[in-house]
Write a protein that holds these residues in place. Structure first.
Motif, short mmCIF file in Angstrom:
data_model
loop_
_atom_site.label_atom_id
_atom_site.label_comp_id
_atom_site.label_asym_id
_atom_site.label_seq_id
_atom_site.Cartn_x
_atom_site.Cartn_y
_atom_site.Cartn_z
N GLU A 94 31.72 48.53 99.92
CA GLU A 94 33.02 48.47 99.27
C GLU A 94 33.01 47.43 98.16
N ILE A 95 33.50 47.84 97.00
CA ILE A 95 33.54 46.96 95.84
C ILE A 95 34.97 46.47 95.63
N HIS A 96 35.12 45.15 95.58
CA HIS A 96 36.42 44.50 95.39
C HIS A 96 36.33 43.52 94.23
N GLY A 97 37.46 42.94 93.87
CA GLY A 97 37.47 41.98 92.78
C GLY A 97 38.24 40.72 93.14
N HIS A 98 37.73 39.56 92.72
CA HIS A 98 38.46 38.31 92.91
C HIS A 98 38.59 37.59 91.57
N GLY A 99 39.47 36.62 91.52
CA GLY A 99 39.78 35.97 90.24
C GLY A 99 39.02 34.71 89.95
N LYS A 100 37.99 34.39 90.76
CA LYS A 100 37.20 33.16 90.62
C LYS A 100 38.09 31.93 90.73
N SER A 103 37.26 31.51 95.26
CA SER A 103 35.82 31.53 95.53
C SER A 103 35.09 30.81 94.41
N LYS A 104 34.02 30.11 94.76
CA LYS A 104 33.21 29.43 93.75
C LYS A 104 32.03 30.28 93.30
N PHE A 105 31.90 31.48 93.88
CA PHE A 105 30.78 32.35 93.56
C PHE A 105 31.23 33.54 92.72
N ASP A 106 30.35 34.03 91.88
CA ASP A 106 30.63 35.26 91.14
C ASP A 106 30.64 36.46 92.06
N SER A 172 33.57 38.76 90.59
CA SER A 172 34.43 37.96 89.71
C SER A 172 34.76 38.76 88.45
N PRO A 173 35.73 38.31 87.67
CA PRO A 173 36.15 39.06 86.47
C PRO A 173 35.02 39.38 85.49
#
Length: 206
Positions: A94-100, A103-106, A172-173
């Protein structure tokens, strides 16, 4: 269809391999940060584009929930979950997205439990081996250690389902969205990272 902000739709594509499925339960196009869903208001902008690219590379089935009004991967009877069940995969990605921000990781990878951290850590290591061959991806940070990531996916039905091994991958973005713009497709860098992810998945599960 992936560029549209409405209506809600499910994009299902069956390819050569049915033992691996790539899913994007929270897709919306870049520039549409919110879903019409009270349970999961933040969209994972552009994940449909990168996830579909990944599925093409793996020649596997893919499913994209676009602009959904429900949290597709947390409901047993959602059309998203039911389609995955019909395929009966060995591996779900599953592919998701976070805004950095949190989380400190890409890239964060979870298999939904500390008990399966060995799998997520092994995939992260395989990605690192692949991406280090591309100078432009050298500074992309990847973590699969359950104790170190923020997005653990411990309550996500599709990730914790014992019928398959699931990878919950947060990007990440920079690995999903256009650089310097609010709308548009992912950058070439994002697609090249997906190529590394495909190679890593083939290494571990090919």
């Amino acid at each position: 269809m992936l560029k549209s902000t409405q209506p809600s739709r499910l994009i299902v594509e069956t390819r050569k391999r049915v033992d691996i499925v790539v899913g994007m339960p929270h897709h919306a196009p870049a520039g549409t940060p919110c879903l019409p869903c009270a349970e999961h208001s933040d969209s994972d902008e552009n994940t449909g584009f990168v996830g579909r690219h990944l599925a093409d590379r793996l020649e596997c089935c893919s499913i994209i929930a676009c602009n959904f009004t429900i949290d597709a991967n947390k409901h047993r009877h959602s059309v998203y979950t039911q389609q995955i069940e019909k395929w009966r995969p060995r591996i779900l990605v599953e592919i998701h997205g976070h805004g950095k921000v949190r989380s400190k990781f890409d890239v964060e990878i979870s298999c939904g439990s500390a008990d399966f951290s060995a799998y997520s850590e092994a995939l992260a290591a395989a990605i690192d081996r692949q991406r280090l061959e591309d100078a432009d991806l050298a500074d992309v940070s990847v973590c699969g250690r359950f104790a170190d990531i923020y997005f653990k996916a411990t309550k996500t039905l599709t990730i914790t389902d014992p019928r398959w091994l699931a990878y919950h991958i947060e990007l990440s973005p920079r690995l999903r969205k256009p650089s310097g713009g609010q709308t548009g497709k992912p950058t070439e860098l994002a697609y090249r990272f997906c190529d590394c992810l495909a190679a890593a998945l083939n290494e571990k599960h090919g």
